[in-house]
Scaffold this motif. Structure first.
Motif, PDB file in Angstrom:
ATOM      1  N   GLY A 167       0.807  -1.209   0.000  1.00  0.00           N
ATOM      2  CA  GLY A 167       0.000   0.000   0.000  1.00  0.00           C
ATOM      3  C   GLY A 167       0.844   1.266   0.000  1.00  0.00           C
ATOM      4  O   GLY A 167       0.532   2.240  -0.690  1.00  0.00           O
ATOM      5  N   ARG A 168       1.936   1.258   0.744  1.00  0.00           N
ATOM      6  CA  ARG A 168       2.789   2.445   0.806  1.00  0.00           C
ATOM      7  C   ARG A 168       3.519   2.685  -0.507  1.00  0.00           C
ATOM      8  O   ARG A 168       3.649   3.833  -0.974  1.00  0.00           O
ATOM      9  N   PHE A 169       4.011   1.604  -1.128  1.00  0.00           N
ATOM     10  CA  PHE A 169       4.653   1.778  -2.429  1.00  0.00           C
ATOM     11  C   PHE A 169       3.661   2.328  -3.447  1.00  0.00           C
ATOM     12  O   PHE A 169       4.011   3.162  -4.289  1.00  0.00           O
ATOM     13  N   ALA A 170       2.414   1.874  -3.386  1.00  0.00           N
ATOM     14  CA  ALA A 170       1.400   2.382  -4.309  1.00  0.00           C
ATOM     15  C   ALA A 170       1.083   3.841  -4.020  1.00  0.00           C
ATOM     16  O   ALA A 170       0.918   4.648  -4.950  1.00  0.00           O
ATOM     17  N   LEU A 171       0.976   4.192  -2.742  1.00  0.00           N
ATOM     18  CA  LEU A 171       0.674   5.572  -2.367  1.00  0.00           C
ATOM     19  C   LEU A 171       1.808   6.503  -2.765  1.00  0.00           C
ATOM     20  O   LEU A 171       1.576   7.618  -3.264  1.00  0.00           O
ATOM     21  N   ALA A 172       3.045   6.068  -2.581  1.00  0.00           N
ATOM     22  CA  ALA A 172       4.195   6.918  -2.894  1.00  0.00           C
ATOM     23  C   ALA A 172       4.371   7.127  -4.395  1.00  0.00           C
ATOM     24  O   ALA A 172       4.884   8.161  -4.833  1.00  0.00           O
ATOM     25  N   ASP A 232       3.919  -1.067  -8.721  1.00  0.00           N
ATOM     26  CA  ASP A 232       4.453  -0.213  -9.799  1.00  0.00           C
ATOM     27  C   ASP A 232       5.121   1.044  -9.250  1.00  0.00           C
ATOM     28  O   ASP A 232       4.997   2.128  -9.823  1.00  0.00           O
ATOM     29  N   HIS A 233       5.827   0.908  -8.147  1.00  0.00           N
ATOM     30  CA  HIS A 233       6.514   2.050  -7.550  1.00  0.00           C
ATOM     31  C   HIS A 233       7.750   2.389  -8.373  1.00  0.00           C
ATOM     32  O   HIS A 233       8.554   1.510  -8.705  1.00  0.00           O
ATOM     33  N   THR A 234       7.921   3.665  -8.707  1.00  0.00           N
ATOM     34  CA  THR A 234       9.054   4.103  -9.513  1.00  0.00           C
ATOM     35  C   THR A 234       9.972   5.084  -8.787  1.00  0.00           C
ATOM     36  O   THR A 234      10.949   5.557  -9.362  1.00  0.00           O
ATOM     37  N   GLY A 235       9.643   5.400  -7.541  1.00  0.00           N
ATOM     38  CA  GLY A 235      10.502   6.279  -6.767  1.00  0.00           C
ATOM     39  C   GLY A 235      11.701   5.528  -6.221  1.00  0.00           C
ATOM     40  O   GLY A 235      11.943   4.369  -6.557  1.00  0.00           O
ATOM     41  N   SER A 236      12.439   6.175  -5.358  1.00  0.00           N
ATOM     42  CA  SER A 236      13.606   5.558  -4.738  1.00  0.00           C
ATOM     43  C   SER A 236      13.222   4.871  -3.434  1.00  0.00           C
ATOM     44  O   SER A 236      12.260   5.248  -2.770  1.00  0.00           O
ATOM     45  N   VAL A 237      13.981   3.843  -3.103  1.00  0.00           N
ATOM     46  CA  VAL A 237      13.842   3.174  -1.816  1.00  0.00           C
ATOM     47  C   VAL A 237      15.019   3.610  -0.961  1.00  0.00           C
ATOM     48  O   VAL A 237      16.188   3.414  -1.332  1.00  0.00           O
ATOM     49  N   VAL A 238      14.732   4.199   0.191  1.00  0.00           N
ATOM     50  CA  VAL A 238      15.762   4.748   1.064  1.00  0.00           C
ATOM     51  C   VAL A 238      15.751   3.953   2.365  1.00  0.00           C
ATOM     52  O   VAL A 238      14.744   3.918   3.076  1.00  0.00           O
ATOM     53  N   SER A 239      16.856   3.300   2.672  1.00  0.00           N
ATOM     54  CA  SER A 239      16.900   2.471   3.876  1.00  0.00           C
ATOM     55  C   SER A 239      17.654   3.181   4.998  1.00  0.00           C
ATOM     56  O   SER A 239      18.553   3.991   4.754  1.00  0.00           O
ATOM     57  N   LEU A 304      -5.622   3.999   0.392  1.00  0.00           N
ATOM     58  CA  LEU A 304      -4.186   3.946   0.623  1.00  0.00           C
ATOM     59  C   LEU A 304      -3.723   4.934   1.687  1.00  0.00           C
ATOM     60  O   LEU A 304      -2.708   4.715   2.348  1.00  0.00           O
ATOM     61  N   ASP A 305      -4.447   6.033   1.850  1.00  0.00           N
ATOM     62  CA  ASP A 305      -4.032   7.057   2.809  1.00  0.00           C
ATOM     63  C   ASP A 305      -4.903   7.055   4.066  1.00  0.00           C
ATOM     64  O   ASP A 305      -4.950   8.035   4.802  1.00  0.00           O
ATOM     65  N   ARG A 306      -5.577   5.930   4.337  1.00  0.00           N
ATOM     66  CA  ARG A 306      -6.439   5.856   5.515  1.00  0.00           C
ATOM     67  C   ARG A 306      -5.594   5.801   6.790  1.00  0.00           C
ATOM     68  O   ARG A 306      -4.385   5.526   6.746  1.00  0.00           O
ATOM     69  N   ASP A 307      -6.234   6.035   7.935  1.00  0.00           N
ATOM     70  CA  ASP A 307      -5.572   5.798   9.211  1.00  0.00           C
ATOM     71  C   ASP A 307      -5.327   4.297   9.359  1.00  0.00           C
ATOM     72  O   ASP A 307      -6.206   3.484   9.074  1.00  0.00           O
ATOM     73  N   ARG A 308      -4.126   3.951   9.820  1.00  0.00           N
ATOM     74  CA  ARG A 308      -3.744   2.548   9.900  1.00  0.00           C
ATOM     75  C   ARG A 308      -3.406   2.177  11.336  1.00  0.00           C
ATOM     76  O   ARG A 308      -2.969   3.025  12.118  1.00  0.00           O
ATOM     77  N   ARG A 309      -3.547   0.878  11.647  1.00  0.00           N
ATOM     78  CA  ARG A 309      -3.165   0.381  12.969  1.00  0.00           C
ATOM     79  C   ARG A 309      -1.676   0.092  13.050  1.00  0.00           C
ATOM     80  O   ARG A 309      -1.143  -0.083  14.145  1.00  0.00           O
ATOM     81  N   ALA A 310      -1.016   0.010  11.908  1.00  0.00           N
ATOM     82  CA  ALA A 310       0.419  -0.271  11.904  1.00  0.00           C
ATOM     83  C   ALA A 310       1.087   0.548  10.809  1.00  0.00           C
ATOM     84  O   ALA A 310       0.533   0.733   9.728  1.00  0.00           O
ATOM     85  N   GLY A 311       2.291   1.011  11.104  1.00  0.00           N
ATOM     86  CA  GLY A 311       3.069   1.726  10.098  1.00  0.00           C
ATOM     87  C   GLY A 311       3.209   3.197  10.392  1.00  0.00           C
ATOM     88  O   GLY A 311       2.707   3.718  11.394  1.00  0.00           O
ATOM     89  N   LEU A 312       3.907   3.863   9.505  1.00  0.00           N
ATOM     90  CA  LEU A 312       4.069   5.308   9.566  1.00  0.00           C
ATOM     91  C   LEU A 312       2.982   5.978   8.750  1.00  0.00           C
ATOM     92  O   LEU A 312       2.589   5.468   7.700  1.00  0.00           O
ATOM     93  N   THR A 313       2.506   7.119   9.204  1.00  0.00           N
ATOM     94  CA  THR A 313       1.691   7.934   8.306  1.00  0.00           C
ATOM     95  C   THR A 313       2.622   8.458   7.207  1.00  0.00           C
ATOM     96  O   THR A 313       3.844   8.490   7.369  1.00  0.00           O
TER      97      THR A 313
END
Length: 326
Positions: A167-172, A232-239, A304-313
């Motif tokens: 969901g986060r990759f899709a949102l980003a 289909d995320h095309t941005g960068s992954v930053v660890s 994808l941008d709903r309030d979640r029980r787990a994860g970062l906003t």
């Protein structure tokens, strides 16, 4: 006709199990509080498991199969007291969190369990399941199956853990996503529908014993890569490394302001438990990418941008990325 009682039957996993039994032509009764409807084709009996004589509405008849998913040992014990003599077979859904250690890769069902304290003392999730398992074994002996799932995932997951990543990759989309360092980290997931199918199958066969219902181990780097591709995320992954994330208040595994599925170092046994018995019993494990695709469709439907029980906003994530990339 097979008569099945699901204690619960309206929740995420228990509802899926009830559905599998109705699909198989069984007469299914769901015993629950009544806050949600029973699956199509099942009968809902409303009851409160905290009430005195709670099981009276379902204790006057015999059942071919009873399924319980509760993590409340008192509920499990009272259900057994009322219904054990009425059941030809009983399936209890436990968890791999019952195991005492997480440092042995490939450990099987014979591994040591968490020690218990005094009865009635506050217990964490794993110990509560250990106590419940003990009640099942004591009451039913060779009429019970104990199923120990790992991380249950897929559409409808109320914990919001596994779905966070796809969901986060899709949102980003074409923007950056923050991940933990994935070296020597991993996950072991099982699709909720594969698990429900397995529970119905062993109940049908009246199999007895203990089995880990877990998927094949997968490295966290591969899981994240597959989730990114599915979205289909095309941005960068930053660890970021563990120390940096900890210093910035990011939690492991689950809950608010966490990076879901990320585990502390030194826990290889948690995500590499043996699933040999599950495989030998015919347990299905669909491809990870199929589960990711199903989960993404569900994430999009739920928002994808709903309030979640787990994860970062997303705002929390972007702030962390700015701090990391300064």
């Amino acid at each position: 006709m097979t008569d099945v009682l699901v204690l619960g039957g309206t929740g995420w996993l228990s509802g899926r199990i009830a559905e599998r039994w109705t699909d198989a032509g069984a007469a299914v009764t769901c015993f629950a509080r009544g806050g949600r409807e029973a699956p199509y084709g099942a009968t809902l009996v409303i009851g409160d498991r905290d009430a005195a004589d709670a099981y009276a509405p379902v204790a006057s008849r015999d059942w071919d199969e009873i399924v319980d998913v509760s993590s409340n040992p008192a509920h499990v014990a009272s259900a057994l007291e009322a219904l054990a003599d009425r059941a030809r077979h009983w399936t209890y859904i436990s968890t791999v969190s019952v195991y005492a250690a997480n440092d042995e890769p490939g450990a099987d069902e014979s591994a040591d369990l968490l020690p218990l304290g005094d009865p009635g003392a506050d217990e964490d999730y794993g110990r509560a399941k250990v106590r419940a398992e003990g009640s099942v074994r004591e009451s039913l002996g060779f009429r019970a199956a104990i199923v120990r799932p790992g991380l249950i995932v897929g559409p409808g997951d109320p914990t919001d853990r596994f779905g966070y990543w796809v969901g986060r990759f899709a949102l980003a989309a074409d923007e950056d996503v923050l991940t933990p360092e994935a070296t020597d980290r991993g996950a072991q997931v099982i699709d909720v529908d594969d698990l429900a199918e397995f529970v119905q199958a062993i109940g049908r066969e009246r199999w007895t014993g203990i089995v880990n219902a877990v998927g094949d181990p997968v490295g966290l780097d591969r899981l994240l890569a597959d989730a990114r591709e599915a979205a289909d995320h095309t941005g960068s992954v930053v660890s970021a490394d563990d120390a940096w994330l900890d210093a910035h208040g990011v939690a492991y595994w689950m809950g608010p302001r966490s990076l879901p599925l990320w585990l502390p170092a030194g826990m290889p046994g948690f995500w590499t438990r043996s699933n040999t018995a599950y495989r030998l019993l015919g347990g299905r494990l669909r491809p990870l990418r199929e589960t990711l695709a199903r989960t993404l469709a569900d994430e999009r439907e739920r928002g994808l941008d709903r309030d979640r029980r787990a994860g970062l906003t997303r705002d929390e994530e972007l702030a962390l990325l700015r701090a990391l990339l300064v």
